[in-house]
Design an enzyme around this catalytic site. Structure first.
Site, short mmCIF file in Angstrom:
data_model
loop_
_atom_site.label_atom_id
_atom_site.label_comp_id
_atom_site.label_asym_id
_atom_site.label_seq_id
_atom_site.Cartn_x
_atom_site.Cartn_y
_atom_site.Cartn_z
N HIS A 250 0.86 -1.24 0.20
CA HIS A 250 0.21 -0.01 -0.05
C HIS A 250 0.95 1.28 -0.06
CE1 HIS A 250 -2.80 3.18 1.81
NE2 HIS A 250 -3.70 1.97 1.62
N ASP B 250 3.21 -4.69 8.32
CA ASP B 250 1.96 -4.05 7.86
C ASP B 250 0.92 -4.79 8.22
OD1 ASP B 250 -0.08 -2.53 7.14
OD2 ASP B 250 0.83 -1.75 5.46
N GLN C 287 -4.34 -5.31 7.06
CA GLN C 287 -5.37 -5.86 6.42
C GLN C 287 -5.20 -7.48 6.94
OE1 GLN C 287 -7.53 -5.38 4.35
NE2 GLN C 287 -6.82 -3.15 3.64
N LYS D 137 -10.17 -0.73 10.64
CA LYS D 137 -10.28 -1.88 9.63
C LYS D 137 -10.60 -3.41 10.52
CE LYS D 137 -7.14 -0.15 6.27
NZ LYS D 137 -7.81 0.19 5.24
N CYS E 223 -5.00 2.59 -3.45
CA CYS E 223 -3.62 3.28 -3.03
C CYS E 223 -2.49 2.07 -3.20
CB CYS E 223 -3.92 3.35 -1.52
SG CYS E 223 -4.99 4.92 -0.99
#
Lengths: 150, 426
Positions: free
Chosen positions: B143, B220, B223, B246, B384
């Site tokens: 991202h 990261d 997600q 999220k 993104c």
């Protein structure tokens, strides 16, 4: 579904599938990029003038059906128009798709552009329809940078 | 009086225990008030959870209650409400600590979200560790939030950004990755799950490879943490990032996890209140972690709402959520594969809850508008992740993403919607 048919009128779908003047231009007097960073619509517009009139408009690039049809129809409509006439059409078109002007009152002047009246019902798609026009407007008024809808 | 308020605050979420083997997405939907909405006259089918998840009532109630009955600023206050708010805020930190199995609560730093967490590491760890010619390794499926902060600090420090390539399925090339790591590599920053493709990266193996060369790794987790069980000690990652919104929590709150030894060595990120021990005009002594990195009044309600979301998530068996979401993804993959004009982008062996696709030459924006008219919320665009789009030679995709409250019925509605899109365009 009716609103969808209002938006995606046959003339828009046709121009999306078979865009007019979809090519680059070697002897262009003005070349300008139009870019919508939100959805990635990205076109290059070419203009050629004769005396003070727009002799030829062409474009290339990619984007959604609304932006591509808008670019295609704009390129056809502007041919032979003076700068002043192009400015008037710019104001009219942006007024119609943003819902500020009533298309019914301007049908004669609008011609094929009336197909975009349905866009006013889809606020997030207004920028798709206006991107080619904003870019052209920038080219006519001496902007030499990329036109962005954001 | 104080303990009573505290217990009340956590009560709605804690009471709701779900027996093993009882995961029922239809029942789960009842916990999310927004899902009963109609959009353009049609029942909402929300397939945009990778952008942001909807919020369960437990989160809404907890935040409402906090503002209505328990609110004050945190830390330093001598009055009761400040003590209550401080306890709730620090309890939230421990809830996150347990959720990702961090060793110590000081390793949990509240930030605005994953983006700020990565910027924090780039601007503190990065500025200290990177010199001319040093390297930062990211992957081809990041991202923008895990590209741009590194580009900025690399530019400032004369360092170089290196990129792990991926194959046509959207899987990272681990041999190329190992080859990229060298004496100049100062950090690896890689996404756990790709937001654009859904690929689950083998981060545990990647961390092992990096650690053989003493290179720290940032994962990261924007997600992943809402879909997969996260254990930062088992992963042995050096940094892990979370976005509350999220994970069924509110916007504006997220977490940077970092190993304490690393955090202690890093300079502060922003200056201000709360991050100091003492200030004179000549010299400031910085506070300990985590407060060193939490300048100013934090998003107190956000942190407490986030903790309520994690408590809600933990009231289920994460493996049952995973199994349900896998079933929905697999059903969606099979159903959409049956549509001739449709091409799925991102076909990794290991995937989580993201289905990106293109539909012959129909622009994703047009797909999104028509689906919206049928009450179906998807995302259209580059997500993104422009380098991912470039890698696959497409300007954009349409993306359906799933969460615990999505069902096979949602997939059926999506498939019907796609047929309608095709009808308009052919």
């Amino acid at each position: 579904m009716d609103e969808i048919r209002e938006l995606y009128q046959e003339v828009i779908l046709d121009h999306n599938k078979h865009p007019h003047n979809f090519r680059s231009m070697e002897n262009a007097d003005a070349v300008l990029e139009g870019f919508n960073p939100l959805c990635g619509d990205h076109y290059t517009f070419y203009l050629r003038f004769e005396d003070d009139a727009i002799a030829e408009v062409s474009f290339e690039g990619s984007g959604c059906a609304i932006s591509k049809a808008s670019a295609s129809i704009m390129s056809a409509v502007l041919q032979g128009k003076s700068r002043e006439e192009a400015d008037v059409l710019f104001e009219l078109f942006t007024g119609i798709v943003t819902g500020k002007l009533d298309p019914v009152e301007h049908l004669e002047k609008l011609g094929k552009l009336a197909a975009f009246a349905g866009v006013a019902e889809f606020p997030v798609r207004v920028k798709c329809a206006t991107l080619p026009w904003h870019t052209m407007h920038g080219a006519l008024h001496g902007s030499d940078s990329q036109i962005s809808t954001e | 009086m104080t303990p009573t308020i505290l217990n009340d605050a956590t009560a709605p979420a804690v009471q709701k225990e779900h027996a093993s083997g009882s995961f029922d997405a239809v029942k789960v939907r009842e916990d999310f008030p927004i899902l009963t909405q109609r959009v353009h006259g049609k029942p909402l089918v929300y397939l945009d959870s990778a952008a942001s998840t909807q919020k369960p009532r437990a989160v809404l109630d907890t935040m409402q209650r906090f503002y209505a009955e328990q609110y004050s600023n945190v830390h330093r206050g001598v009055h009761q409400l400040s003590q209550v708010a401080t306890d709730l805020y620090e309890d939230a930190r421990r809830t996150v600590q347990r959720f990702i199995n961090a060793e110590r609560e000081e390793e949990i730093i509240f930030v605005r979200g994953t983006t700020e967490a990565i910027n924090l590491v780039a601007q503190t760890f990065g500025r200290r560790e990177l010199g001319t010619g040093d390297e930062v390794v990211v992957s081809a499926m990041e991202h923008h939030a895990n590209i741009v902060p590194w580009q900025m600090i690399c530019q400032e420090r004369g360092a170089v950004l290196r990129v792990i390539p991926m194959n046509d399925h959207g899987e990272l090339d681990l041999d190329a990755y190992a080859d990229l790591l060298g004496p100049r590599t100062k950090i690896v920053a890689v996404t756990h799950v790709s937001n654009a493709l859904g690929s689950i990266n083998p981060v545990r193996e990647m961390i092992r490879i990096a650690h053989e060369r003493d290179i720290p790794v940032l994962v990261d987790g924007a997600q992943s943490a809402q879909h997969l069980p996260i254990d930062v000690r088992q992963l042995d990652c050096d940094f892990f990032t979370l976005s509350g919104h999220k994970m069924y929590g509110p916007t504006g709150i997220g977490v940077l996890y970092g190993k304490k030894a690393l955090l202690d060595r890093m300079p502060p990120y922003q200056g201000g209140g709360d991050m100091i021990l003492s200030v004179t005009f000549e010299k400031t002594t910085y506070n300990e972690v985590p407060f060193k990195f939490e300048a100013g009044t934090p998003d107190i309600a956000g942190a407490i709402g986030f903790a309520a979301a994690l408590t809600y998530l933990r009231s289920f068996d994460i493996h049952e959520i995973l199994a349900h979401e896998k079933d929905v993804l697999q059903y969606a993959t099979e159903t959409l594969s049956g549509i001739d004009a449709l091409r799925i982008v991102g076909t990794a062996e290991e995937k989580a809850s993201v289905l990106s696709f293109t539909l012959c030459a129909i622009h994703p924006h047009d797909i999104g508008t028509i689906l919206d008219q049928h009450g179906i919320a998807i995302r259209a665009g580059h997500h993104c992740a422009q380098p991912v789009m470039q890698r696959f030679g497409i300007p954009a995709t349409a993306r359906a993403s799933f969460a615990m409250y999505n069902t096979r019925e949602d997939v059926d509605r999506l498939a019907e919607g796609i047929e309608q899109v095709l009808e308009v365009f052919t």
